[in-house]
Design an enzyme around this catalytic site. Structure first.
Site, short mmCIF file in Angstrom:
data_model
loop_
_atom_site.label_atom_id
_atom_site.label_comp_id
_atom_site.label_asym_id
_atom_site.label_seq_id
_atom_site.Cartn_x
_atom_site.Cartn_y
_atom_site.Cartn_z
N LEU A 155 10.99 1.26 7.18
CA LEU A 155 10.42 1.67 5.90
C LEU A 155 11.25 2.88 5.43
O LEU A 155 11.53 3.77 6.24
CB LEU A 155 8.96 2.09 6.08
CG LEU A 155 8.27 2.47 4.77
CD1 LEU A 155 7.87 1.21 4.01
CD2 LEU A 155 7.05 3.34 5.01
N GLU A 197 12.10 2.97 14.38
CA GLU A 197 11.12 3.89 13.78
C GLU A 197 9.85 3.84 14.61
O GLU A 197 9.75 3.07 15.58
CB GLU A 197 10.85 3.55 12.31
CG GLU A 197 10.24 2.17 12.10
CD GLU A 197 9.95 1.83 10.63
OE1 GLU A 197 9.90 2.74 9.79
OE2 GLU A 197 9.75 0.64 10.35
N TYR A 217 0.83 -1.20 0.00
CA TYR A 217 0.00 0.00 0.00
C TYR A 217 0.86 1.25 0.00
O TYR A 217 2.08 1.20 0.18
CB TYR A 217 -0.96 -0.01 1.19
CG TYR A 217 -0.35 0.35 2.53
CD1 TYR A 217 0.54 -0.51 3.17
CD2 TYR A 217 -0.64 1.57 3.16
CE1 TYR A 217 1.10 -0.18 4.39
CE2 TYR A 217 -0.09 1.90 4.38
CZ TYR A 217 0.79 1.03 5.00
OH TYR A 217 1.35 1.36 6.20
N LYS A 243 6.38 -1.90 2.06
CA LYS A 243 5.18 -1.27 2.66
C LYS A 243 4.02 -2.25 2.49
O LYS A 243 3.15 -2.09 1.64
CB LYS A 243 4.92 0.10 2.02
CG LYS A 243 4.05 0.99 2.92
CD LYS A 243 4.17 2.43 2.52
CE LYS A 243 3.13 3.32 3.19
NZ LYS A 243 3.15 3.36 4.64
C1 LIG Z 1 6.49 1.97 9.65
C2 LIG Z 1 6.52 3.30 9.00
N1 LIG Z 1 7.65 4.02 9.04
C3 LIG Z 1 7.73 5.25 8.48
C4 LIG Z 1 6.65 5.81 7.83
C5 LIG Z 1 6.76 7.17 7.24
O1 LIG Z 1 6.86 7.09 5.84
P1 LIG Z 1 6.43 8.30 4.90
O2 LIG Z 1 7.26 9.47 5.32
O3 LIG Z 1 6.78 7.83 3.54
O4 LIG Z 1 4.98 8.53 5.12
C6 LIG Z 1 5.45 5.08 7.73
C7 LIG Z 1 4.31 5.64 7.01
O5 LIG Z 1 3.23 5.10 7.01
C8 LIG Z 1 5.39 3.80 8.32
O6 LIG Z 1 4.26 3.05 8.26
#
Ligand SMILES: Cc1ncc(COP(=O)(O)O)c(C=O)c1O
Length: 296
Positions: free
Chosen positions: A217, A193, A47, A160
């Site tokens: 991620l 994270e 997603y 993701k």
């Molecule tokens: C586990 C995780 N880390 C980091 C992020 C942040 O990613 P982004 O800056 O691309 O939204 C997300 C976003 O949903 C996430 O699910």
């Protein structure tokens, strides 16, 4: 529609949201997924979440590139991402929403329930566009509390995927403690994270964030912040952050597509800095906002 089964879908923002399933558009409240869809049965799906500012999807290329990466890593071939992009732009224009969020999910499709990839299944391409009423305005100003939580997720957090139970359990534990975010602690002592955010710390004026790899991620906001820091001549380091060091950092913040830059002013009840968003966090917040509003 079985209204008794879906009481939460009566939310007005969701009532106005528009969905698209393999090119057919409908109100989100009327969108239906087959019970044998592998995204539902196995979490066999990936997603993306996009933010739309003033009618334009923000960092659209970056999100589509990450979607292509996730699809590749789960060996889900044959998705026409250019067509998907055009469909998103069309539905967004049709919605008339200026401040919005786009949720995209691609699954391996519906098939008899057997683990191996099904031959001939048609992937499901779902997205919906929903008006976005920013819930983080006050949190960005005042900062939030976070807690640490064991990282119970699988070993490919760089994909993701919709397998988010580890994230859900952590985020729920945070909510039960009055915290806005949970920070994942790994067996090697690192903090990687948040449940839906990337993590940044400040030590000796340097901005530090865990390195890319399979433990996190690759956040799109994360890379945007790293490049903004470069322009602002804030020194950056991509290296592991350890749970044992958390209290020694002068600032902490998390980043994400909808969260943007969210100061963390306490972890597990212990203050970070003086329990106020710090100066580097503020600079990054301002720079990010300026970038979004087209001033960068
Ligand atoms: C586990 C995780 N880390 C980091 C992020 C942040 O990613 P982004 O800056 O691309 O939204 C997300 C976003 O949903 C996430 O699910």
């Amino acid at each position: 529609m079985q209204p008794d089964l879906f009481p939460l879908l009566q939310d007005p923002a969701l009532q106005q949201a528009i969905a698209s399933i393999n090119g057919a558009t409908m109100p989100l409240s009327e969108a239906r997924i087959p019970a044998l869809d592998r995204g539902f049965l196995f979490g066999d799906a990936v997603y993306e979440v996009l933010r739309v500012y003033r009618g334009r999807p923000w960092l659209f290329n970056e999100h589509m590139q990450r979607l292509a990466y996730s699809l590749g890593e789960i060996h889900l071939a044959g998705i026409n991402l250019d067509r998907l992009r055009q469909r998103i732009l069309q539905v967004l224009a049709q919605s008339g929403f200026a401040e919005a969020m786009v949720y995209i999910q691609i699954t391996r499709g519906a098939a008899p329930r057997r683990h191996p990839f099904p031959a001939g299944a048609v992937p499901l391409e779902l997205f919906y566009v929903q008006e976005f009423d920013d819930p983080y305005i006050e949190a960005r100003r005042a900062g939030v509390q976070a807690m640490t939580f064991p990282d119970l997720r699988w070993q490919r957090c760089d994909i993701k995927s919709t397998n988010l139970l580890g994230n859900v359990l952590a985020r729920q534990a945070a909510a039960e403690r009055g915290c806005t975010e949970a920070l994942f602690c790994r067996p090697d002592g690192t903090v990687s994270e948040g449940t839906h955010t990337s993590l940044f710390a400040v030590a000796s004026g340097r901005l530090i964030t865990p390195p890319r790899g399979t433990a996190i991620l690759p956040g799109i906001t994360r890379s945007t912040i790293l490049s903004l820091a470069g322009r602002l001549q804030v020194a950056t380091e991509e290296r592991p952050l350890f749970q044992s060091q958390l209290r020694s950092f002068t600032e902490l913040f998390v980043t994400g597509t909808t969260s943007e830059v969210l100061p963390v002013v306490a972890v597990d009840g212990a203050a970070i800095g003086n329990r106020q968003p710090g100066p580097i966090t503020r600079r990054m917040q301002e720079a990010y906002r300026e970038m979004v509003s087209g001033e960068y």
